[in-house]
Design a protein around this motif. Structure first.
Motif, short mmCIF file in Angstrom:
data_model
loop_
_atom_site.label_atom_id
_atom_site.label_comp_id
_atom_site.label_asym_id
_atom_site.label_seq_id
_atom_site.Cartn_x
_atom_site.Cartn_y
_atom_site.Cartn_z
N THR A 3 38.39 30.83 36.75
CA THR A 3 38.57 29.57 37.46
C THR A 3 37.87 29.72 38.80
N ILE A 4 36.90 28.82 39.05
CA ILE A 4 36.04 28.95 40.22
C ILE A 4 35.71 27.57 40.78
N SER A 5 35.56 27.48 42.09
CA SER A 5 35.26 26.19 42.71
C SER A 5 33.81 25.77 42.46
N ARG A 6 33.60 24.46 42.46
CA ARG A 6 32.24 23.91 42.32
C ARG A 6 31.34 24.45 43.44
N GLU A 7 31.89 24.58 44.65
CA GLU A 7 31.11 25.08 45.78
C GLU A 7 30.56 26.48 45.50
N VAL A 28 31.35 37.56 44.51
CA VAL A 28 32.29 36.62 45.11
C VAL A 28 33.58 37.40 45.31
N ALA A 29 33.94 37.59 46.56
CA ALA A 29 35.13 38.34 46.91
C ALA A 29 36.34 37.43 46.88
N GLY A 30 37.51 38.03 46.70
CA GLY A 30 38.73 37.25 46.71
C GLY A 30 39.95 38.14 46.66
N ARG A 31 41.08 37.50 46.48
CA ARG A 31 42.35 38.21 46.38
C ARG A 31 43.08 37.75 45.14
N ASP A 32 43.82 38.66 44.52
CA ASP A 32 44.65 38.33 43.35
C ASP A 32 43.86 37.61 42.26
N GLY A 33 42.60 38.01 42.08
CA GLY A 33 41.78 37.44 41.02
C GLY A 33 41.23 36.06 41.31
N VAL A 34 41.40 35.56 42.54
CA VAL A 34 40.92 34.23 42.90
C VAL A 34 39.61 34.36 43.69
N PRO A 35 38.49 33.84 43.16
CA PRO A 35 37.23 33.93 43.88
C PRO A 35 37.21 33.00 45.09
N GLU A 36 36.86 33.58 46.28
CA GLU A 36 36.96 32.81 47.51
C GLU A 36 35.71 32.86 48.39
N PHE A 111 25.42 28.77 32.86
CA PHE A 111 26.35 29.49 33.73
C PHE A 111 27.46 30.00 32.83
N ARG A 112 27.51 31.32 32.64
CA ARG A 112 28.48 31.91 31.71
C ARG A 112 29.18 33.10 32.36
N VAL A 126 34.95 29.19 31.37
CA VAL A 126 34.80 28.96 32.81
C VAL A 126 35.38 27.60 33.13
N LYS A 127 36.33 27.57 34.05
CA LYS A 127 36.91 26.32 34.53
C LYS A 127 36.43 26.11 35.95
N ILE A 128 35.68 25.01 36.16
CA ILE A 128 35.12 24.71 37.48
C ILE A 128 36.00 23.66 38.14
N LEU A 129 36.52 24.02 39.31
CA LEU A 129 37.37 23.11 40.07
C LEU A 129 36.50 22.24 40.97
N GLU A 130 36.54 20.95 40.74
CA GLU A 130 35.77 20.02 41.57
C GLU A 130 36.48 19.84 42.90
N SER A 131 35.69 19.71 43.97
CA SER A 131 36.31 19.54 45.30
C SER A 131 36.87 18.13 45.42
N ASN A 132 37.85 18.00 46.26
CA ASN A 132 38.48 16.69 46.51
C ASN A 132 38.00 16.14 47.84
N GLY A 133 36.75 15.76 47.90
CA GLY A 133 36.31 15.28 49.19
C GLY A 133 35.16 14.44 49.16
#
Length: 133
Positions: A3-7, A28-36, A111-112, A126-133
């Protein structure tokens, strides 16, 4: 599943396109498996068919992640003339058992993401999270 952001996806794709015809690479670094946090790295090989992190840059980036209490959630690179699937060399470099190995093909606009553990390749959704803006 990754799960990764569109950005972050857009940053990986932009890096791959900017470095084309050479392969691009980074993490892409992150914490607890979340790419940030996107970290663009240089391909020390400067090659269209091969990538390698510069050993000193690799050391600095991993040390910086440790200092920030982060982990390499995504390790990415591009393929410039083939599909986005790990090569034998890519598998031999896969040393982070909890990382998502992302490949982006500039040739096929793919993109795989894969998990690579002990030489075994498993593609994942791959789940791409679209931004809310």
């Amino acid at each position: 599943m990754l799960t990764i952001s569109r950005e972050l996806v857009d940053q990986i794709v932009a890096h791959a396109r900017a470095d084309h015809p050479d392969e691009a690479c980074g993490v892409v670094a992150g914490r607890d498996g979340v790419p940030e946090r996107f970290v663009r790295m240089e391909n020390a090989e400067r090659s269209p068919t091969f990538y390698r992190f510069d050993s000193m840059e690799h050391f600095r980036v991993w040390r910086d992640m440790d200092d920030r209490d982060e982990e390499p959630v995504v390790i990415y690179h591009s393929h410039t003339a083939t599909e986005a699937y790990p090569s034998r060399t890519d598998v031999s470099y896969a040393s982070e058992p909890f990382a998502h190995y992302v490949l982006y093909s500039t040739e096929f606009d793919q993109f795989r993401s894969f998990r690579i553990v002990d030489g075994v390749i498993e593609e994942e959704e791959v789940k791409i999270l679209e931004s809310n803006g």
